[in-house]
Enzyme design. Structure first.
Site, short mmCIF file in Angstrom:
data_model
loop_
_atom_site.label_atom_id
_atom_site.label_comp_id
_atom_site.label_asym_id
_atom_site.label_seq_id
_atom_site.Cartn_x
_atom_site.Cartn_y
_atom_site.Cartn_z
N TYR A 1 0.49 -1.42 -12.25
CA TYR A 1 -0.91 -1.33 -12.65
C TYR A 1 -1.06 -0.63 -14.00
CZ TYR A 1 -1.14 -2.58 -7.75
OH TYR A 1 -0.93 -3.21 -6.56
N GLY B 1 3.77 -3.37 -3.86
CA GLY B 1 3.66 -3.58 -5.31
C GLY B 1 4.02 -2.29 -6.02
N ARG B 2 3.11 -1.30 -5.90
CA ARG B 2 3.28 -0.03 -6.59
C ARG B 2 4.62 0.64 -6.26
NH1 ARG B 2 -1.04 3.20 -7.92
NH2 ARG B 2 -2.31 2.11 -6.39
N GLU C 1 4.21 -6.43 1.65
CA GLU C 1 3.78 -6.80 0.29
C GLU C 1 3.69 -5.57 -0.61
OE1 GLU C 1 -0.09 -8.40 1.07
OE2 GLU C 1 0.66 -10.29 1.86
N GLY D 1 0.78 -1.23 0.00
CA GLY D 1 0.00 0.00 0.00
C GLY D 1 0.80 1.28 0.00
N ARG E 1 -5.51 3.53 -15.66
CA ARG E 1 -5.59 4.25 -14.39
C ARG E 1 -6.29 5.62 -14.48
NH1 ARG E 1 -2.08 5.69 -11.32
NH2 ARG E 1 -3.09 4.89 -9.46
N CYS F 1 -13.39 4.82 -28.07
CA CYS F 1 -14.70 5.48 -28.16
C CYS F 1 -15.35 5.69 -26.80
CB CYS F 1 -15.61 4.64 -29.03
SG CYS F 1 -15.86 3.01 -28.30
N GLU F 2 -14.61 6.32 -25.89
CA GLU F 2 -15.16 6.63 -24.56
C GLU F 2 -14.62 7.99 -24.15
OE1 GLU F 2 -16.44 4.22 -22.01
OE2 GLU F 2 -16.12 2.34 -23.09
C1 LIG Z 1 -3.26 -8.20 -0.25
C2 LIG Z 1 -2.53 -7.17 -1.01
N1 LIG Z 1 -1.22 -7.00 -0.78
C3 LIG Z 1 -0.49 -6.08 -1.45
C4 LIG Z 1 -1.06 -5.26 -2.38
C5 LIG Z 1 -0.18 -4.28 -3.06
O1 LIG Z 1 -0.59 -2.99 -2.94
P1 LIG Z 1 0.35 -1.81 -3.39
O2 LIG Z 1 0.64 -1.99 -4.83
O3 LIG Z 1 -0.43 -0.61 -3.12
O4 LIG Z 1 1.61 -1.89 -2.58
C6 LIG Z 1 -2.43 -5.36 -2.65
C7 LIG Z 1 -3.10 -4.44 -3.59
O5 LIG Z 1 -3.60 -3.41 -3.18
C8 LIG Z 1 -3.17 -6.36 -1.95
O6 LIG Z 1 -4.47 -6.52 -2.20
N1 LIG Z 2 -4.93 -1.00 -9.65
C1 LIG Z 2 -4.93 0.09 -8.74
C2 LIG Z 2 -4.67 -0.26 -7.33
C3 LIG Z 2 -5.29 -1.50 -6.80
C4 LIG Z 2 -4.26 -2.24 -6.08
C5 LIG Z 2 -4.57 -3.69 -5.97
N2 LIG Z 2 -5.38 -4.02 -4.83
C6 LIG Z 2 -4.14 1.25 -9.23
O1 LIG Z 2 -3.76 1.32 -10.35
O2 LIG Z 2 -3.90 2.19 -8.55
#
Ligand SMILES: Cc1ncc(COP(=O)(O)O)c(C=O)c1O
Ligand SMILES: N[C@@H](CCCC[NH3+])C(=O)O
Length: 446
Positions: free
Chosen positions: A399, A298-299, A296, A262, A338, A370-371
Protein backbone atom coordinates in the site's frame (compact mmCIF):
# COMPACT_ATOMS: atom_id res chain seq x y z
CA UNK A 1 8.97 30.20 21.95
CA UNK A 2 7.78 26.93 23.50
CA UNK A 3 10.41 24.90 25.24
CA UNK A 4 11.39 21.71 23.48
CA UNK A 5 9.30 18.75 24.66
CA UNK A 6 11.25 15.82 26.02
CA UNK A 7 12.07 13.05 23.57
CA UNK A 8 9.21 10.62 23.00
CA UNK A 9 10.61 7.46 24.49
CA UNK A 10 7.79 5.40 22.94
CA UNK A 11 9.44 5.75 19.53
CA UNK A 12 11.81 2.90 18.79
CA UNK A 13 15.23 4.36 17.90
CA UNK A 14 17.35 3.43 14.88
CA UNK A 15 18.99 0.51 16.65
CA UNK A 16 15.64 -0.94 17.73
CA UNK A 17 14.14 -0.48 14.26
CA UNK A 18 17.07 -2.25 12.62
CA UNK A 19 17.26 -5.01 15.22
CA UNK A 20 13.67 -5.95 14.39
CA UNK A 21 14.35 -5.96 10.61
CA UNK A 22 17.14 -8.38 9.69
CA UNK A 23 16.96 -7.44 5.97
CA UNK A 24 18.24 -3.97 6.94
CA UNK A 25 21.79 -3.56 8.25
CA UNK A 26 23.92 -0.53 8.98
CA UNK A 27 27.45 -0.74 7.64
CA UNK A 28 30.09 1.76 8.75
CA UNK A 29 31.35 2.29 5.19
CA UNK A 30 28.28 1.94 2.96
CA UNK A 31 25.56 3.04 5.31
CA UNK A 32 22.18 1.35 5.33
CA UNK A 33 22.04 -1.92 3.41
CA UNK A 34 18.84 -3.65 2.30
CA UNK A 35 19.34 -7.34 1.60
CA UNK A 36 23.06 -6.58 1.32
CA UNK A 37 22.70 -3.74 -1.20
CA UNK A 38 23.79 -0.22 -0.15
CA UNK A 39 20.71 1.95 -0.49
CA UNK A 40 22.99 4.93 -1.21
CA UNK A 41 24.07 3.21 -4.44
CA UNK A 42 20.46 3.05 -5.57
CA UNK A 43 19.77 6.65 -4.56
CA UNK A 44 22.99 7.79 -6.33
CA UNK A 45 21.85 6.09 -9.53
CA UNK A 46 18.12 6.80 -9.51
CA UNK A 47 17.78 9.84 -7.30
CA UNK A 48 15.00 10.14 -4.73
CA UNK A 49 12.18 9.50 -3.99
CA UNK A 50 12.65 5.86 -4.94
CA UNK A 51 10.86 2.75 -3.75
CA UNK A 52 12.99 -0.35 -3.16
CA UNK A 53 11.51 -3.84 -2.94
CA UNK A 54 13.43 -6.80 -1.52
CA UNK A 55 12.86 -10.04 -3.41
CA UNK A 56 14.58 -12.08 -0.70
CA UNK A 57 12.23 -10.68 1.93
CA UNK A 58 9.22 -11.55 -0.24
CA UNK A 59 10.47 -15.14 -0.48
CA UNK A 60 11.16 -15.36 3.24
CA UNK A 61 7.66 -14.10 4.04
CA UNK A 62 6.03 -16.64 1.73
CA UNK A 63 8.28 -19.32 3.19
CA UNK A 64 7.11 -18.50 6.71
CA UNK A 65 3.46 -18.72 5.65
CA UNK A 66 4.15 -22.01 3.88
CA UNK A 67 5.88 -23.43 6.95
CA UNK A 68 2.88 -22.55 9.12
CA UNK A 69 0.55 -24.13 6.58
CA UNK A 70 2.69 -27.26 6.32
CA UNK A 71 2.73 -27.61 10.11
CA UNK A 72 -1.07 -27.44 10.15
CA UNK A 73 -1.38 -30.30 7.68
CA UNK A 74 -4.26 -28.44 6.00
CA UNK A 75 -4.71 -27.83 2.27
CA UNK A 76 -4.38 -24.04 2.26
CA UNK A 77 -3.51 -22.17 -0.94
CA UNK A 78 -1.96 -18.69 -0.84
CA UNK A 79 -3.61 -16.11 -3.06
CA UNK A 80 -1.55 -12.94 -2.66
CA UNK A 81 -3.80 -9.84 -2.47
CA UNK A 82 -2.02 -8.02 -5.25
CA UNK A 83 -3.63 -4.68 -4.39
CA UNK A 84 -0.86 -4.42 -1.78
CA UNK A 85 1.83 -4.19 -4.47
CA UNK A 86 1.08 -5.19 -8.03
CA UNK A 87 4.43 -4.51 -9.69
CA UNK A 88 5.06 -7.25 -12.26
CA UNK A 89 8.48 -8.01 -10.75
CA UNK A 90 6.88 -8.52 -7.33
CA UNK A 91 4.23 -10.76 -8.86
CA UNK A 92 6.90 -12.73 -10.75
CA UNK A 93 8.89 -13.36 -7.58
CA UNK A 94 5.75 -14.55 -5.82
CA UNK A 95 4.47 -16.62 -8.76
CA UNK A 96 7.79 -18.50 -8.74
CA UNK A 97 7.09 -19.35 -5.11
CA UNK A 98 3.83 -20.95 -6.26
CA UNK A 99 1.61 -18.16 -4.99
CA UNK A 100 -1.66 -17.30 -6.78
CA UNK A 101 -3.47 -13.97 -6.77
CA UNK A 102 -6.51 -12.35 -5.19
CA UNK A 103 -7.63 -9.64 -7.60
CA UNK A 104 -10.11 -6.82 -7.26
CA UNK A 105 -10.38 -5.42 -10.80
CA UNK A 106 -10.00 -6.19 -14.47
CA UNK A 107 -6.74 -4.26 -14.34
CA UNK A 108 -5.40 -6.59 -11.67
CA UNK A 109 -6.53 -9.59 -13.74
CA UNK A 110 -4.56 -8.27 -16.70
CA UNK A 111 -1.52 -7.54 -14.52
CA UNK A 112 -1.60 -10.96 -12.86
CA UNK A 113 -1.73 -12.65 -16.25
CA UNK A 114 1.01 -10.40 -17.62
CA UNK A 115 3.16 -11.62 -14.71
CA UNK A 116 2.48 -15.20 -15.74
CA UNK A 117 0.04 -16.17 -12.97
CA UNK A 118 -2.21 -18.99 -14.16
CA UNK A 119 -5.90 -18.00 -14.12
CA UNK A 120 -6.63 -21.20 -12.23
CA UNK A 121 -4.75 -19.64 -9.31
CA UNK A 122 -6.63 -16.35 -9.42
CA UNK A 123 -9.69 -15.46 -7.33
CA UNK A 124 -11.75 -12.34 -7.99
CA UNK A 125 -12.99 -10.34 -4.96
CA UNK A 126 -14.58 -6.90 -4.76
CA UNK A 127 -17.80 -5.19 -3.85
CA UNK A 128 -18.58 -4.03 -7.39
CA UNK A 129 -17.38 -5.72 -10.56
CA UNK A 130 -18.40 -4.35 -13.94
CA UNK A 131 -19.96 -6.57 -16.61
CA UNK A 132 -16.75 -6.28 -18.63
CA UNK A 133 -14.62 -7.29 -15.67
CA UNK A 134 -16.79 -10.33 -14.93
CA UNK A 135 -16.73 -11.33 -18.59
CA UNK A 136 -12.95 -11.03 -18.71
CA UNK A 137 -12.63 -13.18 -15.58
CA UNK A 138 -14.88 -15.86 -17.08
CA UNK A 139 -13.03 -15.82 -20.40
CA UNK A 140 -9.72 -16.16 -18.53
CA UNK A 141 -11.13 -19.04 -16.47
CA UNK A 142 -10.36 -17.74 -12.97
CA UNK A 143 -10.59 -20.25 -10.14
CA UNK A 144 -13.54 -18.56 -8.49
CA UNK A 145 -15.45 -15.34 -8.17
CA UNK A 146 -16.19 -14.11 -4.66
CA UNK A 147 -19.66 -12.61 -4.97
CA UNK A 148 -20.55 -9.90 -2.48
CA UNK A 149 -24.31 -9.35 -2.91
CA UNK A 150 -27.57 -10.82 -4.20
CA UNK A 151 -27.50 -8.23 -6.94
CA UNK A 152 -24.03 -9.25 -8.07
CA UNK A 153 -25.12 -12.89 -8.10
CA UNK A 154 -27.88 -12.06 -10.59
CA UNK A 155 -25.50 -9.92 -12.63
CA UNK A 156 -22.98 -12.76 -12.84
CA UNK A 157 -25.65 -15.36 -13.59
CA UNK A 158 -26.90 -13.36 -16.56
CA UNK A 159 -23.39 -12.86 -17.91
CA UNK A 160 -22.21 -16.45 -17.42
CA UNK A 161 -25.41 -17.95 -18.81
CA UNK A 162 -25.20 -15.60 -21.79
CA UNK A 163 -21.66 -16.82 -22.45
CA UNK A 164 -22.68 -20.45 -21.98
CA UNK A 165 -20.25 -20.99 -19.12
CA UNK A 166 -20.57 -21.77 -15.43
CA UNK A 167 -19.03 -19.44 -12.85
CA UNK A 168 -17.64 -21.04 -9.70
CA UNK A 169 -18.82 -18.77 -6.93
CA UNK A 170 -18.17 -18.26 -3.26
CA UNK A 171 -20.41 -15.93 -1.33
CA UNK A 172 -18.42 -13.37 0.63
CA UNK A 173 -19.95 -13.34 4.05
CA UNK A 174 -19.89 -10.30 6.26
CA UNK A 175 -19.64 -11.97 9.69
CA UNK A 176 -20.25 -8.74 11.63
CA UNK A 177 -17.04 -9.17 13.58
CA UNK A 178 -15.01 -6.23 14.86
CA UNK A 179 -11.44 -6.69 13.62
CA UNK A 180 -10.25 -4.08 16.12
CA UNK A 181 -8.32 -2.25 13.43
CA UNK A 182 -8.42 1.31 12.05
CA UNK A 183 -11.98 2.34 11.10
CA UNK A 184 -10.93 3.04 7.51
CA UNK A 185 -9.60 -0.48 6.99
CA UNK A 186 -12.17 -2.63 8.78
CA UNK A 187 -14.46 -4.54 6.41
CA UNK A 188 -16.31 -7.18 8.41
CA UNK A 189 -18.86 -5.11 10.34
CA UNK A 190 -22.51 -5.22 9.25
CA UNK A 191 -22.29 -1.53 8.53
CA UNK A 192 -19.35 -1.92 6.09
CA UNK A 193 -20.09 -2.15 2.39
CA UNK A 194 -18.49 -5.57 1.98
CA UNK A 195 -20.11 -8.98 1.64
CA UNK A 196 -23.50 -10.59 2.21
CA UNK A 197 -24.99 -10.29 5.69
CA UNK A 198 -24.46 -13.52 7.61
CA UNK A 199 -28.18 -13.89 8.20
CA UNK A 200 -28.92 -13.75 4.45
CA UNK A 201 -26.09 -15.97 3.28
CA UNK A 202 -27.65 -19.45 3.62
CA UNK A 203 -30.78 -18.49 1.69
CA UNK A 204 -28.71 -16.77 -0.99
CA UNK A 205 -26.49 -19.86 -1.31
CA UNK A 206 -29.58 -21.98 -1.88
CA UNK A 207 -30.84 -19.52 -4.48
CA UNK A 208 -27.42 -19.49 -6.17
CA UNK A 209 -27.61 -23.26 -6.60
CA UNK A 210 -30.68 -22.80 -8.78
CA UNK A 211 -29.35 -19.97 -10.94
CA UNK A 212 -28.20 -20.54 -14.52
CA UNK A 213 -24.47 -20.11 -15.05
CA UNK A 214 -23.68 -20.33 -11.31
CA UNK A 215 -22.08 -23.11 -9.30
CA UNK A 216 -21.83 -22.14 -5.65
CA UNK A 217 -18.68 -23.78 -4.29
CA UNK A 218 -18.40 -22.21 -0.86
CA UNK A 219 -17.88 -19.09 1.19
CA UNK A 220 -15.28 -16.37 1.56
CA UNK A 221 -14.73 -13.73 4.19
CA UNK A 222 -12.31 -10.89 4.85
CA UNK A 223 -12.77 -8.79 7.96
CA UNK A 224 -10.18 -6.05 7.55
CA UNK A 225 -6.52 -5.27 7.44
CA UNK A 226 -3.57 -4.89 9.85
CA UNK A 227 -5.05 -7.39 12.34
CA UNK A 228 -2.48 -8.45 14.91
CA UNK A 229 -4.26 -11.03 17.05
CA UNK A 230 -6.03 -14.25 16.05
CA UNK A 231 -9.24 -13.63 18.02
CA UNK A 232 -11.13 -11.66 15.32
CA UNK A 233 -10.13 -14.17 12.66
CA UNK A 234 -11.32 -17.02 14.81
CA UNK A 235 -14.64 -15.32 15.50
CA UNK A 236 -15.18 -14.76 11.78
CA UNK A 237 -14.23 -18.32 10.81
CA UNK A 238 -16.55 -19.71 13.45
CA UNK A 239 -19.41 -17.82 11.80
CA UNK A 240 -18.41 -19.12 8.37
CA UNK A 241 -18.12 -22.68 9.69
CA UNK A 242 -21.66 -22.41 11.03
CA UNK A 243 -22.83 -21.43 7.57
CA UNK A 244 -21.06 -24.35 5.94
CA UNK A 245 -22.83 -26.71 8.34
CA UNK A 246 -26.20 -25.02 7.79
CA UNK A 247 -26.14 -25.15 3.98
CA UNK A 248 -24.75 -28.69 3.96
CA UNK A 249 -27.60 -29.74 6.22
CA UNK A 250 -29.91 -28.27 3.60
CA UNK A 251 -28.33 -30.57 1.02
CA UNK A 252 -25.92 -28.20 -0.70
CA UNK A 253 -22.31 -28.99 -1.53
CA UNK A 254 -19.54 -26.83 -0.08
CA UNK A 255 -16.00 -27.54 -1.25
CA UNK A 256 -14.14 -24.27 -0.61
CA UNK A 257 -13.65 -21.66 2.07
CA UNK A 258 -11.57 -18.58 1.30
CA UNK A 259 -10.35 -17.11 4.58
CA UNK A 260 -9.29 -13.70 3.25
CA UNK A 261 -6.27 -11.68 4.31
CA UNK A 262 -5.70 -9.06 6.94
CA UNK A 263 -2.73 -10.34 8.93
CA UNK A 264 -0.87 -7.32 10.28
CA UNK A 265 2.79 -6.38 10.53
CA UNK A 266 4.93 -4.52 13.06
CA UNK A 267 5.27 -0.89 11.96
CA UNK A 268 6.33 0.58 15.28
CA UNK A 269 6.85 -1.73 18.23
CA UNK A 270 3.84 -4.03 17.83
CA UNK A 271 4.27 -7.79 17.68
CA UNK A 272 3.51 -8.69 14.09
CA UNK A 273 0.58 -10.97 13.28
CA UNK A 274 1.72 -14.57 13.65
CA UNK A 275 1.22 -16.89 10.66
CA UNK A 276 1.01 -19.82 13.06
CA UNK A 277 -1.77 -18.17 15.07
CA UNK A 278 -3.60 -17.12 11.87
CA UNK A 279 -3.39 -20.60 10.37
CA UNK A 280 -4.24 -21.97 13.81
CA UNK A 281 -7.49 -19.96 13.85
CA UNK A 282 -8.37 -21.39 10.44
CA UNK A 283 -7.57 -24.92 11.55
CA UNK A 284 -9.51 -24.61 14.78
CA UNK A 285 -12.73 -23.47 13.12
CA UNK A 286 -12.58 -24.86 9.59
CA UNK A 287 -10.03 -27.68 9.72
CA UNK A 288 -12.52 -30.46 10.26
CA UNK A 289 -14.91 -29.42 7.49
CA UNK A 290 -13.13 -31.20 4.65
CA UNK A 291 -12.97 -28.15 2.40
CA UNK A 292 -10.21 -26.67 0.28
CA UNK A 293 -8.92 -23.58 2.06
CA UNK A 294 -7.21 -20.42 0.87
CA UNK A 295 -5.81 -17.23 2.37
CA UNK A 296 -5.34 -13.80 0.77
CA UNK A 297 -2.49 -12.04 2.57
CA UNK A 298 -1.27 -8.79 1.04
CA UNK A 299 0.37 -6.54 3.63
CA UNK A 300 1.99 -9.38 5.57
CA UNK A 301 3.91 -10.55 2.48
CA UNK A 302 4.80 -7.23 0.87
CA UNK A 303 4.86 -4.61 3.66
CA UNK A 304 8.21 -5.41 5.29
CA UNK A 305 9.71 -6.09 1.84
CA UNK A 306 9.87 -2.43 0.84
CA UNK A 307 11.42 0.90 1.80
CA UNK A 308 10.97 4.36 0.38
CA UNK A 309 14.15 6.39 -0.10
CA UNK A 310 13.86 10.13 0.25
CA UNK A 311 16.19 13.12 0.71
CA UNK A 312 15.75 16.03 3.06
CA UNK A 313 15.46 19.10 0.87
CA UNK A 314 15.14 21.54 3.71
CA UNK A 315 15.48 21.78 7.43
CA UNK A 316 13.05 24.46 8.48
CA UNK A 317 13.83 25.90 11.90
CA UNK A 318 10.96 26.34 14.34
CA UNK A 319 9.29 29.73 13.98
CA UNK A 320 7.79 31.78 16.75
CA UNK A 321 5.12 29.77 18.56
CA UNK A 322 6.49 26.40 17.45
CA UNK A 323 9.06 24.24 19.09
CA UNK A 324 10.18 21.67 16.58
CA UNK A 325 12.02 21.79 13.27
CA UNK A 326 10.32 20.61 10.11
CA UNK A 327 12.37 18.24 7.97
CA UNK A 328 10.95 18.67 4.47
CA UNK A 329 11.54 15.60 2.31
CA UNK A 330 11.36 15.13 -1.45
CA UNK A 331 8.82 12.32 -0.90
CA UNK A 332 5.30 13.37 -0.04
CA UNK A 333 1.78 12.13 0.58
CA UNK A 334 1.31 11.66 -3.16
CA UNK A 335 4.04 8.98 -2.94
CA UNK A 336 3.22 7.40 0.42
CA UNK A 337 -0.38 8.14 1.38
CA UNK A 338 -0.68 5.95 4.49
CA UNK A 339 0.35 8.51 7.14
CA UNK A 340 -2.05 11.14 5.80
CA UNK A 341 -4.89 8.64 5.28
CA UNK A 342 -4.68 6.58 8.45
CA UNK A 343 -2.25 8.47 10.71
CA UNK A 344 -0.03 5.48 10.02
CA UNK A 345 3.37 5.29 11.76
CA UNK A 346 6.36 4.29 9.63
CA UNK A 347 9.92 3.95 10.92
CA UNK A 348 12.41 6.44 9.47
CA UNK A 349 16.11 5.63 9.35
CA UNK A 350 18.87 7.81 7.89
CA UNK A 351 21.07 6.08 5.33
CA UNK A 352 24.29 7.45 6.83
CA UNK A 353 25.54 5.69 10.00
CA UNK A 354 26.99 8.96 11.27
CA UNK A 355 23.51 10.48 11.21
CA UNK A 356 21.50 7.37 12.04
CA UNK A 357 23.39 6.56 15.21
CA UNK A 358 23.98 10.14 16.29
CA UNK A 359 22.24 12.15 19.00
CA UNK A 360 18.45 12.49 18.94
CA UNK A 361 16.12 15.44 18.77
CA UNK A 362 12.36 15.82 18.42
CA UNK A 363 11.21 16.82 14.90
CA UNK A 364 8.42 16.71 12.34
CA UNK A 365 9.00 15.05 8.96
CA UNK A 366 6.81 16.47 6.22
CA UNK A 367 6.49 16.44 2.44
CA UNK A 368 6.32 19.53 0.22
CA UNK A 369 2.69 19.04 -0.87
CA UNK A 370 0.25 21.84 -0.09
CA UNK A 371 -1.65 19.96 2.63
CA UNK A 372 -1.06 19.90 6.36
CA UNK A 373 -1.84 16.19 6.20
CA UNK A 374 1.33 15.74 4.16
CA UNK A 375 3.19 14.67 7.28
CA UNK A 376 5.23 11.48 7.68
CA UNK A 377 6.05 11.92 11.35
CA UNK A 378 4.98 14.35 14.05
CA UNK A 379 6.88 14.97 17.25
CA UNK A 380 9.16 12.06 16.40
CA UNK A 381 12.40 11.36 18.28
CA UNK A 382 14.89 11.16 15.42
CA UNK A 383 18.61 11.50 14.92
CA UNK A 384 19.57 15.08 14.08
CA UNK A 385 18.97 15.27 10.35
CA UNK A 386 20.25 18.02 8.06
CA UNK A 387 19.46 19.19 4.55
CA UNK A 388 20.79 16.67 2.02
CA UNK A 389 20.60 13.67 4.35
CA UNK A 390 18.88 10.63 2.91
CA UNK A 391 16.24 8.66 4.77
CA UNK A 392 14.59 5.27 4.38
CA UNK A 393 10.89 5.13 5.27
CA UNK A 394 10.38 1.56 6.41
CA UNK A 395 7.73 -1.10 5.78
CA UNK A 396 6.36 0.62 2.71
CA UNK A 397 6.25 -2.43 0.43
CA UNK A 398 2.48 -2.77 0.80
CA UNK A 399 0.00 0.00 0.00
CA UNK A 400 2.89 2.30 -0.85
CA UNK A 401 3.70 2.75 -4.54
CA UNK A 402 0.31 1.35 -5.55
CA UNK A 403 -1.48 4.18 -3.78
CA UNK A 404 0.68 6.95 -5.23
CA UNK A 405 -0.84 9.80 -7.16
CA UNK A 406 0.65 12.67 -9.14
CA UNK A 407 -0.97 15.37 -6.99
CA UNK A 408 0.84 18.71 -7.24
CA UNK A 409 2.21 17.54 -10.63
CA UNK A 410 4.68 15.26 -8.91
CA UNK A 411 5.69 12.41 -11.25
CA UNK A 412 5.55 8.85 -9.95
CA UNK A 413 8.76 7.87 -8.16
CA UNK A 414 11.31 5.40 -9.47
CA UNK A 415 11.29 1.81 -8.24
CA UNK A 416 14.12 -0.68 -7.73
CA UNK A 417 14.37 -4.29 -6.62
CA UNK A 418 17.20 -5.84 -4.64
CA UNK A 419 17.84 -9.56 -4.84
CA UNK A 420 20.74 -11.54 -3.49
CA UNK A 421 23.21 -8.64 -3.49
CA UNK A 422 22.12 -7.35 -6.92
CA UNK A 423 19.75 -4.55 -7.72
CA UNK A 424 17.86 -3.39 -10.79
CA UNK A 425 15.57 -0.54 -11.75
CA UNK A 426 12.05 -1.93 -12.01
CA UNK A 427 10.33 1.34 -12.85
CA UNK A 428 11.93 4.45 -14.30
CA UNK A 429 10.99 7.72 -12.68
CA UNK A 430 8.00 9.07 -14.58
CA UNK A 431 9.05 11.89 -16.91
CA UNK A 432 7.20 15.08 -16.10
CA UNK A 433 5.81 15.27 -19.66
CA UNK A 434 3.98 11.98 -19.03
CA UNK A 435 1.73 13.92 -16.66
CA UNK A 436 0.03 15.66 -19.60
CA UNK A 437 0.75 13.22 -22.45
CA UNK A 438 -2.81 11.91 -22.48
CA UNK A 439 -4.39 15.33 -22.14
CA UNK A 440 -6.09 16.77 -25.23
CA UNK A 441 -6.86 20.42 -25.94
CA UNK A 442 -10.33 21.43 -27.06
CA UNK A 443 -10.28 22.94 -30.58
CA UNK A 444 -11.10 26.37 -29.30
CA UNK A 445 -7.92 26.47 -27.19
CA UNK A 446 -5.60 25.14 -29.88
C1 LIG B 1 -10.92 -9.35 -0.17
C2 LIG B 1 -9.59 -8.96 0.34
N1 LIG B 1 -8.65 -9.91 0.49
C3 LIG B 1 -7.41 -9.62 0.94
C4 LIG B 1 -7.05 -8.34 1.28
C5 LIG B 1 -5.67 -8.12 1.76
O1 LIG B 1 -5.60 -7.54 2.99
P1 LIG B 1 -4.22 -7.46 3.75
O2 LIG B 1 -3.29 -6.69 2.90
O3 LIG B 1 -4.55 -6.78 5.00
O4 LIG B 1 -3.73 -8.86 3.96
C6 LIG B 1 -7.99 -7.31 1.17
C7 LIG B 1 -7.67 -5.93 1.60
O5 LIG B 1 -7.91 -5.58 2.74
C8 LIG B 1 -9.28 -7.63 0.66
O6 LIG B 1 -10.20 -6.67 0.50
N1 LIG C 1 -4.58 0.57 1.98
C1 LIG C 1 -4.70 0.27 3.36
C2 LIG C 1 -5.38 -1.00 3.69
C3 LIG C 1 -6.58 -1.35 2.88
C4 LIG C 1 -6.44 -2.76 2.49
C5 LIG C 1 -7.24 -3.08 1.28
N2 LIG C 1 -8.59 -3.47 1.58
C6 LIG C 1 -3.41 0.47 4.11
O1 LIG C 1 -2.50 1.03 3.62
O2 LIG C 1 -3.28 0.12 5.23
Amino acid sequence: MDTLPSLTSADPDTRALLAARPALRMNAVDGLLFEGVPLNAIADALGTPTWVMGAGTLRIRVGRLRAAIAASGLPIAIHYAMKANDHLAVLRVLAREGVGADIVSGGELARARAAGIDARHIVFSGVGKSDDELRAALVAGVAQINVESAEELDQLSAIAAGMGVTARVTLRVNPDVDAGTHAKITTGLADNKFGVAWGDAAALYARAAGLPGIEPVGFSTHIGSQILTPAPFRAAYARVADLVRIVRAQGHAVSTVDCGGGLGIAYRDETEGSPEAFIGAIGAELGALDVRLAIEPGRWIAGPAGVLLTSVILRKAPGEGTALPFLVTDAAMNDLARPSLYEAWHGIVPLSPRVALGPLEQAHVVGPVCESGDTFARDRALPIIERGDRLAVLDTGAYGAVMSSTYNARPLAAQAMVDDGRWATIRARQPVEALWDAERQPDWLA
